[in-house]
Scaffold this motif. Structure first.
Motif: not given
Length: 142
Positions: A1-10, A105-112, A114-118, A126-127
């Motif tokens: 049920m928890f979907r991994k976005l990064t090693d530390s964010i679900h 959005l928050s990661e992009a606002s901190q310089g993340g 966008p391609d990697a986040l997508t 998630y889309d």
């Protein structure tokens, strides 16, 4: 049920009180509720999730996002919550989509990037294309 976005964010759909215990077992240190109260009759009230989280030693913050869209204060609040987290984070809403979009959005606002986040969001199912132009703008401002 928890979907991994990064090693530390679900990201996750609506969680139950039992899911808080699962999050604690996974080492989650912060739960972010992106669901407005009273959105549906079947949702667990945020106050109950907060109480269970705190009882399990997990921090909790509510940054509700309605279907009306995202605001800069929400993006700033999410970035601050993620930056201040003392370990893994679980963000939830009705389906996990708003949590993922707000994370991107928050990661992009901190310089993340966008391609990697997508790509990270896509791997989790998630889309983020609905907010991609805003991600690009936030990245350019960072």
């Amino acid at each position: 049920m928890f979907r991994k976005l990064t090693d530390s964010i679900h990201a996750s759909p609506q969680i139950s009180l039992e899911d808080v215990a699962e999050a604690a077992a996974m080492g989650v240190k912060l739960i972010i509720n992106n669901r407005p109260e009273g959105e549906s009759d079947d949702q667990v009230p945020g106050a109950e999730i907060e109480a269970a989280a705190r009882a399990a030693g997990i921090d909790y913050v509510a940054i509700p996002v309605t279907h009306a869209g995202f605001s800069e204060p929400q993006v700033v609040a999410m970035a601050k919550a993620l930056d201040g987290a003392d370990g893994p984070v679980l963000a939830y809403c009705r389906s996990g989509t708003r949590s993922t979009l707000l994370w991107a959005l928050s990661e992009a606002s901190q310089g993340g990037d966008p391609d990697a986040l997508t790509n990270m969001a896509a791997k989790a199912g998630y889309d983020v294309s609905p907010v991609r132009p805003l991600m690009d703008m936030l990245k350019a401002r960072a």
